[in-house]
Motif scaffolding. Structure first.
Motif, mmCIF file in Angstrom:
data_model
loop_
_atom_site.group_PDB
_atom_site.id
_atom_site.type_symbol
_atom_site.label_atom_id
_atom_site.label_comp_id
_atom_site.label_asym_id
_atom_site.label_seq_id
_atom_site.Cartn_x
_atom_site.Cartn_y
_atom_site.Cartn_z
ATOM 1 N N ARG A 1 0.849 -1.188 0.000
ATOM 2 C CA ARG A 1 0.000 0.000 0.000
ATOM 3 C C ARG A 1 0.883 1.235 0.000
ATOM 4 N NH1 ARG A 1 -2.128 3.510 3.977
ATOM 5 N NH2 ARG A 1 -1.446 2.223 5.731
ATOM 6 N N LEU A 2 0.577 2.156 -0.894
ATOM 7 C CA LEU A 2 1.297 3.427 -0.931
ATOM 8 C C LEU A 2 0.677 4.347 0.101
ATOM 9 C CD1 LEU A 2 3.314 5.416 -2.114
ATOM 10 C CD2 LEU A 2 1.676 5.906 -3.947
ATOM 11 N N GLY A 3 1.478 4.722 1.107
ATOM 12 C CA GLY A 3 0.933 5.439 2.244
ATOM 13 C C GLY A 3 0.294 6.767 1.908
ATOM 14 N N SER A 4 0.859 7.529 0.989
ATOM 15 C CA SER A 4 0.355 8.875 0.721
ATOM 16 C C SER A 4 -1.029 8.871 0.108
ATOM 17 C CB SER A 4 1.325 9.627 -0.188
ATOM 18 O OG SER A 4 1.465 8.941 -1.428
ATOM 19 N N SER A 5 -1.341 7.855 -0.674
ATOM 20 C CA SER A 5 -2.639 7.812 -1.361
ATOM 21 C C SER A 5 -3.513 6.646 -0.940
ATOM 22 C CB SER A 5 -2.403 7.736 -2.875
ATOM 23 O OG SER A 5 -1.786 6.498 -3.219
ATOM 24 N N GLY A 6 -2.911 5.626 -0.336
ATOM 25 C CA GLY A 6 -3.679 4.444 0.026
ATOM 26 C C GLY A 6 -3.877 3.473 -1.118
ATOM 27 N N ARG A 7 -3.397 3.810 -2.313
ATOM 28 C CA ARG A 7 -3.606 2.926 -3.452
ATOM 29 C C ARG A 7 -2.724 1.683 -3.341
ATOM 30 N NH1 ARG A 7 -1.227 5.972 -8.711
ATOM 31 N NH2 ARG A 7 -2.309 7.708 -7.720
ATOM 32 N N GLY A 8 -3.162 0.621 -3.965
ATOM 33 C CA GLY A 8 -2.382 -0.599 -3.990
ATOM 34 C C GLY A 8 -1.390 -0.591 -5.140
ATOM 35 N N VAL A 9 -0.189 -1.073 -4.878
ATOM 36 C CA VAL A 9 0.839 -1.207 -5.916
ATOM 37 C C VAL A 9 1.408 -2.616 -5.816
ATOM 38 C CG1 VAL A 9 1.404 1.248 -5.882
ATOM 39 C CG2 VAL A 9 2.668 -0.324 -4.419
ATOM 40 N N ALA A 10 2.059 -3.046 -6.882
ATOM 41 C CA ALA A 10 2.653 -4.379 -6.907
ATOM 42 C C ALA A 10 4.125 -4.275 -7.285
ATOM 43 C CB ALA A 10 1.916 -5.277 -7.899
ATOM 44 N N ILE A 11 4.928 -5.172 -6.741
ATOM 45 C CA ILE A 11 6.354 -5.212 -7.065
ATOM 46 C C ILE A 11 6.533 -5.973 -8.381
ATOM 47 C CG2 ILE A 11 8.632 -6.017 -6.355
ATOM 48 C CD1 ILE A 11 7.785 -5.687 -3.483
ATOM 49 N N ARG A 12 6.960 -5.251 -9.386
ATOM 50 C CA ARG A 12 7.179 -5.850 -10.700
ATOM 51 C C ARG A 12 8.543 -6.526 -10.781
ATOM 52 N NH1 ARG A 12 6.775 -2.265 -16.254
ATOM 53 N NH2 ARG A 12 7.059 -3.971 -17.764
ATOM 54 N N GLY A 13 9.508 -5.959 -10.112
ATOM 55 C CA GLY A 13 10.860 -6.517 -10.095
ATOM 56 C C GLY A 13 11.688 -5.783 -9.062
#
Length: 587
Positions: free
Chosen positions: A208-220
């Motif tokens: 979770r990206l703290g500033s926006s709350g959006r979900g992100v994924a580790i691509r590499g």
């Protein structure tokens, strides 16, 4: 891998030393190399003789770039503190040391460099005196020259010993990755760099990206320039992210294990290095790579409440630095005591809170947090850094549970006075009255001894039989007199209406054990069902409704519903031809 910050002195001394140790150029910008002045964070790494890899975060020394320095040392567990023999202790040395002390960095190594230019002993004596008054007390010292290479082997050996003294990080810890750089790589997308202080990162992991709350994924990922599928703390990582543009993330942002952290904009802290009332009311809070403006409210000599302008994922025991924006010196260290503090909106609340904070040591204690918060979710306790006591999703302090149970009995008594004929109260009404955050907590309160006699059934709290109003008791006496004479001649609806008895009154009388309702509007005395079975058992089996009516001395209206009532309880059975037979004479 281990990560060490290089701090403490003029940039060319530090950078030269890192360059000599690693063979890498820590200054990334041509302007830095041209001016001999570190402006932003630099990174380099090397492998020591025993195979340990150490990565360096080289931080700026000039006071104009203190925010950059703080972003570099915030997540790092150890420091290589550099002092030049020919210049001695400098103002930026004090600033770096105060910041490291405030952040609780306890593991370090003092490197006195440029020993080819001056006798190092005076610089060593002053530096020792300064460090011994901080969290870096008793740090080993090494004499070295980055220019000539003298002492580099000793420095490598001392670094190796330092790394083996560091406490082992928890690879299973929740991830809180403070971002110190963000950029775009053609064909890959957004990349961030950071120091992973605890936990493990894996390719494909969602954060979770703290500033926006959006979900992100580790691509590499890369660690020390090489692709990896997994990175464990402590390590320097470059993470290629899917789900966010580089313009939407930057230094001071944080990547988090989803659902494991609480964002807070209000914290209570214990201060070090300054008296609370002497601090400016507006300061900047530095933690990790983040810097957030805060408003300071002193509570006692060494405790204060901080109102953050932007929420941060903080936990009990976190250490931060309070500093004036643009100021040359650190103002205070801050140890986080509570990330969900109570409101101070009553007279004397601040003083009471200060007394409570005096008992806290910044070590998360699940049982203590449960007592303080009274009602708390197990997930929330984990999110603030505490281990929940055994229990379910919600935890309630036993003493508070007993108080709520007493309130519940008070609610029951009031309800009985105001609504004596009502069969209990809605469970939701009771939950709101007790200020419980979840309906699942009601059974926990009901289990307290003080709530004895109250039960939860079908979304309502059953409060047990209440004393019947006097007018109803008089009406029931008339009904009992009639039924005593003719047990199965149930009063008619008109008779009940004339007595002022409706369905609500009949239900209350049945709960009090005064009547037996066999159908809506049809009541007999308690025990009439047993008496009826005894009389019906004397009839030849099977028997008809008419035979039952005559044996009971009642009307068909009563006989039909009484047989249905008995059949529902397994006392009689209706046969396919419409006749009946007794099945059991006992309940």
């Amino acid at each position: 891998m281990h990560v060490v910050a290089t701090a403490g002195h003029v940039d060319h001394g530090k950078s030269t030393l890192v360059r000599a140790l690693t063979g890498m150029e820590p200054d990334r910008w041509s302007e830095e190399r041209r001016r001999g002045l570190t402006i932003d964070l630099g990174f380099a790494w090397t492998t020591l003789a025993d195979g340990c890899t150490v990565a360096f975060v080289d931080v700026p020394g000039h006071h104009r770039f203190v925010p950059n320095m703080l972003a570099g040392i915030g997540p790092v567990p150890a420091v290589l503190f550099v002092v030049a023999a020919d210049e001695g202790w400098m103002p930026q040395s004090t600033e770096h040391l105060e910041a490291l002390d405030a952040l609780g960095v306890r593991h370090g190594l003092l490197a006195v460099t440029r020993c080819d230019l001056a006798d190092p002993e005076p610089a060593i004596a002053e530096a020792r005196d300064r460090l011994d008054q901080s969290s870096l007390a008793h740090s080993p010292v090494v004499r070295v020259s980055g220019a000539t290479g003298a002492g580099l082997d000793d420095l490598r050996g001392a670094l190796d010993e330092l790394l083996h003294r560091l406490p082992a990080p928890d690879p299973d810890a929740d991830v809180r990755l403070w971002v110190d750089r963000a950029f775009t790589i053609r064909g890959a997308g957004t990349v961030v760099t950071a120091t992973l202080a605890a936990g493990t990162l894996r390719t494909g992991m969602r954060l979770r990206l703290g500033s926006s709350g959006r979900g992100v994924a580790i691509r590499g990922m890369q660690a020390l320039g090489s692709p990896v599928q997994e990175a464990r703390a402590v390590s320097r990582v470059a993470v290629n992210l899917r789900g966010v543009e580089a313009d939407d993330i930057g230094r001071g942002d944080v990547l988090l294990s989803p659902g494991r952290w609480l964002d807070t904009d209000l914290v209570d802290v214990r201060l070090s290095g300054s008296v609370a009332k002497e601090l400016p009311r507006e300061l900047a809070l530095h933690i990790g790579s983040a810097s957030v403006p805060v408003r300071v409210r002193p509570l006692d000599v060494d405790t204060a409440r901080l109102a953050l302008r932007a929420p941060l994922p903080l936990r009990i025991g976190d250490r931060a630095l309070l500093r004036e924006s643009g100021g040359r010196q650190a103002r205070a260290g801050a140890l986080v005591l509570d990330v969900r503090p109570p409101a101070l909106d009553r007279r004397g609340a601040a003083q009471r809170r200060a007394l409570e904070l005096a008992t806290m040591d910044g070590r998360p204690d699940g049982a203590a947090e449960q007592r303080r918060r009274r009602v708390v979710g197990a997930d929330e306790l984990r999110a603030v850094g505490a281990v929940p006591p055994a229990g379910g999703d919600w935890l309630i302090d036993p003493a508070h549970r007993d108080r709520l149970a007493a309130e519940l009995t008070g609610l029951r008594d009031r309800h009985r006075r105001e609504q004596p004929l009502e069969d209990g109260v809605p469970a939701e009404m009771a939950r709101r009255a007790l200020d419980l955050p979840d309906p699942d907590l009601l059974p926990v309160v009901l289990a307290a001894p003080a709530a004895s006699g109250i039960s939860l059934d079908g979304g309502r709290l059953r409060l047990g039989p209440a004393p019947l109003p006097e007018p109803l008791r008089r009406a029931l006496a008339t009904v009992r007199d009639k039924l005593t004479a003719r047990p199965f001649e149930a009063p008619t609806a008109d008779e009940l209406t004339e007595l002022g008895v409706g369905e609500k009154e009949l239900a209350a009388a049945e709960r009090a054990g005064e009547l037996l309702r066999i159908a809506p509007g049809i009541v007999l005395l308690p025990g009439a069902d047993d008496h009826a079975v005894d009389l019906l058992s004397e009839l030849p089996a099977p028997f008809t409704v008419s035979q039952a009516r005559r044996a009971l001395g009642t009307t068909r209206r009563v006989a039909v519903v009484l047989l249905e009532f008995l059949a529902r309880r397994g006392r009689t059975r209706r046969l396919p031809d419409g006749t009946h037979q007794v099945v059991s004479r006992t309940r």
